[in-house]
Design a protein around this motif. Structure first.
Motif, PDB file in Angstrom:
ATOM      1  N   THR A 250       0.824  -1.196   0.020  1.00 34.63           N
ATOM      2  CA  THR A 250      -0.033   0.018  -0.170  1.00 34.63           C
ATOM      3  C   THR A 250       0.810   1.261   0.087  1.00 34.63           C
ATOM      4  O   THR A 250       2.151   1.200   0.035  1.00 34.63           O
ATOM      5  N   ASP A 251       0.182   2.400  -0.079  1.00 33.31           N
ATOM      6  CA  ASP A 251       0.778   3.884   0.027  1.00 33.31           C
ATOM      7  C   ASP A 251       1.796   3.835   1.108  1.00 33.31           C
ATOM      8  O   ASP A 251       2.806   4.344   1.150  1.00 33.31           O
ATOM      9  N   ALA A 252       1.161   3.273   2.585  1.00 28.19           N
ATOM     10  CA  ALA A 252       1.898   3.234   3.561  1.00 28.19           C
ATOM     11  C   ALA A 252       3.220   2.600   3.729  1.00 28.19           C
ATOM     12  O   ALA A 252       4.236   3.111   4.049  1.00 28.19           O
ATOM     13  N   GLY A 253       3.252   1.494   2.777  1.00 30.05           N
ATOM     14  CA  GLY A 253       4.585   0.544   2.748  1.00 30.05           C
ATOM     15  C   GLY A 253       5.618   1.325   1.890  1.00 30.05           C
ATOM     16  O   GLY A 253       6.816   1.175   2.119  1.00 30.05           O
ATOM     17  N   LEU A 254       5.014   2.266   1.085  1.00 33.75           N
ATOM     18  CA  LEU A 254       6.070   2.898   0.214  1.00 33.75           C
ATOM     19  C   LEU A 254       6.824   4.014   1.027  1.00 33.75           C
ATOM     20  O   LEU A 254       8.003   4.627   0.620  1.00 33.75           O
ATOM     21  N   GLU A 255       6.247   4.469   2.273  1.00 35.78           N
ATOM     22  CA  GLU A 255       6.910   5.219   3.046  1.00 35.78           C
ATOM     23  C   GLU A 255       8.259   4.546   3.573  1.00 35.78           C
ATOM     24  O   GLU A 255       9.263   5.267   3.688  1.00 35.78           O
ATOM     25  N   ALA A 256       8.000   3.400   4.072  1.00 34.79           N
ATOM     26  CA  ALA A 256       9.700   2.651   4.283  1.00 34.79           C
ATOM     27  C   ALA A 256      10.547   2.581   3.118  1.00 34.79           C
ATOM     28  O   ALA A 256      11.590   2.627   3.323  1.00 34.79           O
ATOM     29  N   VAL A 257       9.879   2.478   1.937  1.00 39.35           N
ATOM     30  CA  VAL A 257      10.607   2.283   0.670  1.00 39.35           C
ATOM     31  C   VAL A 257      11.690   3.757   0.438  1.00 39.35           C
ATOM     32  O   VAL A 257      12.800   3.490   0.166  1.00 39.35           O
TER      33      VAL A 257
END
Length: 361
Positions: A250-257
């Motif tokens: 999700t978009d939240a996972g891209l924060e970690a990326v």
């Protein structure tokens, strides 16, 4: 008999490999103990390229490393010596080895371009071969008249030659920021932490056997957003390839990326990301390749990618990105190839064209 065999063997080795064949590959430590001179290894950088004498500073060092082991003062294969200017001009048993002003008709260049398995190919099979860049410089020197005294600034050089010449002063001259990053490497990842991912069945492995860079592949079974958060904390510098396609990302996972600062390739196609997720990637300065095929990203999402200096490839078919939006993005100065997939055109009743739709920088 043993003495005669030893002498004959040494003489034969000298004829075949050169008079220093027994010592040239000795470790420096042993050479020091024996009081032998230690040769400087590796390329010697040229401090002032324009003032460099082409033959002395560029051509002769190439011949020293690739030709002179067989063509020197003590070994004249084919009755040819190449260690001095006079020897080069004299040529060998077949006459001159180069024709000043015409590299294509020069015997030396002809032999270099023979098939490596050909008996006349030079350097012979088993010897260190010339690089494409070295061949280009030899051809350039000969085509410019094979001068022995002229400096670089006095000769004409096409763009391709100029690019190679620049590397003689700076080995990184023609490398992109990403190539330099990957070549310089990074710190070693914590092996205990790596082990925990392996035990959990998460694919985290070295990019190559002699590299500290990591590549990560995630699957549908993984709790992707949570795993990415942990990976970004454990390996913020080492992860350079990440594949999270067709996962619950999700978009939240891209924060970690976005915290994986040395990421160069990212695949997130067929995931639930949107324009908002791309905002987290805005600081990935080394990102070269991004695949967002089959996502909800639209033209507005391109704004978040406009500041990525090394982005070269964007795969965006079956997204909300239009051809007009992609063209505007490229026209704004983005040096990126945007692939929008394929289109089918009916040319006539019997012919169907399938062409890639791409917007190029």
């Amino acid at each position: 008999m043993m003495v005669f065999l030893a002498v004959a063997g040494h003489y034969g080795g000298s004829l075949t490999h050169g008079e220093n064949y027994l010592t040239q590959y000795l470790p420096d430590g042993i050479k020091r103990l024996a009081g032998m001179p230690i040769e400087e290894k590796g390329p010697r950088l040229i401090e002032n390229l324009d003032e460099a004498v082409v033959y002395t500073d560029i051509i002769h060092p190439i011949m020293e490393t690739r030709c002179n082991s067989c063509h020197n003062a003590s070994k004249k294969k084919g009755d040819l010596q190449m260690h001095t200017r006079e020897a080069l001009l004299k040529g060998g048993e077949n006459g001159p080895i180069f024709l000043a002003g015409n590299a294509a008709e020069s015997e030396m260049i002809k032999r270099i371009h023979l098939d490596p398995n050909h008996d006349d190919h030079m350097p012979p099979k088993g010897k260190s071969q010339l690089t494409d860049e070295q061949v280009l410089l030899l051809e350039w020197w000969i085509n410019e008249g094979a001068p022995f005294e002229k400096k670089v600034a006095e000769l004409k050089a096409e763009q391709e030659v100029q690019s190679v010449l620049l590397t003689l002063a700076d080995p990184n001259a023609n490398k992109s920021a990403v190539e330099i990053l990957l070549a310089e490497g990074t710190t070693a990842p914590d092996q205990e932490k790596l082990k925990t991912y392996v035990e959990r069945g998460i694919s985290v492995k070295a990019l190559s056997n002699d590299s500290n860079w990591l590549q990560v592949t995630l699957y549908k079974k993984d709790s992707v957003d949570q795993v990415l958060e942990k990976l970004a904390a454990d390996f913020p510098e080492q992860i350079t390839w990440l594949d999270a396609k067709d996962t619950p990302l999700t978009d939240a996972g891209l924060e970690a990326v976005g915290k994986m600062k040395n990421l160069t390739r990212l695949r997130v196609e067929k995931t639930g990301i949107s324009n908002a997720g791309l905002a987290h990637l805005a600081n990935l300065e080394y990102l070269e390749s991004l695949n967002i095929y089959g996502t909800e990203v639209s033209d507005a999402g391109l704004d978040y990618l406009s500041g990525l200096p090394n982005l070269k490839r964007l795969y965006a078919w079956e997204t909300g990105i239009s051809r007009e939006g992609a063209a505007a993005f490229v026209a704004s100065g983005a040096k990126v190839d945007i692939n929008l997939g394929y289109e089918v055109n009916v040319v006539d009743s019997l012919t169907v064209e399938v062409k890639p739709v791409a917007v190029n920088n």
